[in-house]
Scaffold this active site. Structure first.
Site, PDB file in Angstrom:
ATOM      1  CE  LYS A 196     -17.497  40.944  -0.821  1.00 30.55           C
ATOM      2  NZ  LYS A 196     -16.604  42.059  -0.432  1.00 30.55           N
ATOM      3  CG  HIS A 251     -12.587  48.535  -3.019  1.00 29.75           C
ATOM      4  ND1 HIS A 251     -13.158  49.580  -3.705  1.00 29.75           N
ATOM      5  CD2 HIS A 251     -13.577  47.659  -2.755  1.00 29.75           C
ATOM      6  CE1 HIS A 251     -14.453  49.341  -3.836  1.00 29.75           C
ATOM      7  NE2 HIS A 251     -14.731  48.195  -3.279  1.00 29.75           N
TER       8      HIS A 251
HETATM    9 MG   LIG Z   1     -13.755  44.629   0.790  1.00 29.32          MG
END
Ligand SMILES: [Mg+2]
Length: 391
Positions: free
Chosen positions: A186, A324
């Site tokens: 992230k 995803h």
């Molecule tokens: Mg993502």
């Protein structure tokens, strides 16, 4: 054959992790079971699925609207010409009287139901779901050894309370040790300097930017998304994911115009129409950029197959589709449809994230087992929740 009962329960995700925008500790998932009058091994054959990971359970929409519509339908109207439950017909019935557009939480509710029908049909055929899916969509899956291994990457690198670079390095080293060859982390949840240090630490551990993807989870405004594109260009990353709001196709096109590497997006697009708009206006480059739509968030596999058709009609290859959501359902979908691969969440988002103990991870690929359906019952923590639900 008829559906006798449909039950849903809301299951909390376990773990204290966050991305740039979302704290997952309060997230829930709808686990759905579709029970039929077919008896096998002394039990009714039951399809089980859930609405992926990263949104919320949808018990209200299911209980108030969708389940009564399906149970109230003429049972024959839900069957295909071979007498099996037809997931597309179940989906159409679940959406009766709903207006088009506005694909929000109902897309996840419908997905859990529709996907449970795929699990059911695979169990009736006594085969893993990827075989049922491949056959339905006219694909030859060949021998198990040849086709069923799905490229996966370890999606981690979240922000943890009291986080540090040593913990991040150890996490990534652990993924390599367990057989992953590519990772995702992230960005956007710390200052740019801190995030660049994190990226450099991860590249140092895995050996190459080409094995590291970064995910901003839609956090950046157009200016920040462009600044980040410029910074990231020098690392030769695997991809730069969801720079800005997932529905801001102009932003996506602007980032792509200034970024030579791959951009990935699509996990927050829930319909064929949304994907058509991404293709029209988002600047996505065939052969380079990555599409991450997730059947579990977007009305299920019937709608997902329609999205693939849009991509292929416009010159994109399904090898650029990486759904995803790292879980068994998407593993079977990726194997059955011959997608580029899928996400994997080692050790997070329990009990839904990750694969069952029998799914072999080797050389960056995971192979589904031969368990009938999606094999959710082979995942011990999920099996307990399924047993509670079906009762
Ligand atoms: Mg993502």
């Amino acid at each position: 054959m008829r559906i006798t009962r449909i039950v849903e329960t809301s299951v909390p995700l376990r773990g204290e992790i966050a991305n740039a925008l979302v704290d997952f500790s309060r997230h829930t998932v709808s686990l759905v079971a579709v029970v039929t009058d077919r008896i096998r091994h002394g039990e009714p054959v039951t399809g089980v699925a859930f609405n992926s990971i990263g949104r919320f359970a949808q018990g209200g929409i299911l209980a108030d609207r969708m389940i009564p519509r399906i149970l109230g339908a003429d049972p024959e109207s839900l069957l295909d010409e071979t007498g099996r439950i037809d997931p597309a017909r179940v989906l159409r019935r679940a959406l009766a009287d709903e207006k088009p557009g506005g694909h929000g939480d109902r897309a996840g509710a419908a997905a859990a139901l529709e996907l449970a029908c795929w699990d059911l049909n695979a169990k009736l055929a006594d085969e893993p779901a990827y075989r049922t899916i491949a056959r339905h969509f006219g694909r030859d899956v060949g021998s198990k050894e040849a086709v069923a291994a799905v490229p996966v990457y370890a999606a981690g690198g979240y922000y943890y309370p009291g986080d540090g670079l040593d913990r991040l390095r150890a996490e990534m080293a652990g993924y390599l040790d367990s057989g992953y060859e590519a990772v995702k982390m992230k960005i956007g949840g710390a200052s740019m300097r801190e995030d660049l240090d994190r990226i450099e630490a991860v590249i140092d551990v895995v050996g190459s930017g080409a094995r590291v993807a970064v995910d901003a989870n839609g956090r950046f405004d157009p200016a920040a998304a462009g600044d980040w594109a410029q910074e990231l260009s020098r690392y030769g990353l695997r991809w730069y994911e969801e720079p800005g709001d997932p529905l801001d196709f102009a932003l996506n096109a602007q980032v792509i115009a200034g970024y030579p590497g791959a951009v990935a997006t699509g996990e927050n697009l829930f319909s064929v129409r949304d994907v058509a708009n991404l293709v029209r206006y988002g600047g996505m480059r065939p052969g380079r950029d990555i599409f991450q739509m997730d059947a579990g968030l977007s009305y299920g596999l019937t709608e997902y197959a329609g999205m693939l058709e849009v991509l292929e009609t416009h010159g994109y290859h399904r090898g650029c589709a990486f759904p995803h959501g790292g879980h068994l359902i998407n593993l079977h979908i990726a194997a059955g449809l011959g997608l580029g691969g899928c996400e994997s969440y080692p050790g997070v988002f329990a009990p839904f994230g990750g694969y069952s103990p029998g799914c072999a991870l080797a050389d960056g690929t995971i192979t589904p087992t031969d368990a009938p359906g999606f094999g959710l019952e082979e995942k011990p923590d999920l099996a307990a929740a399924i047993a509670d639900l079906v009762g």
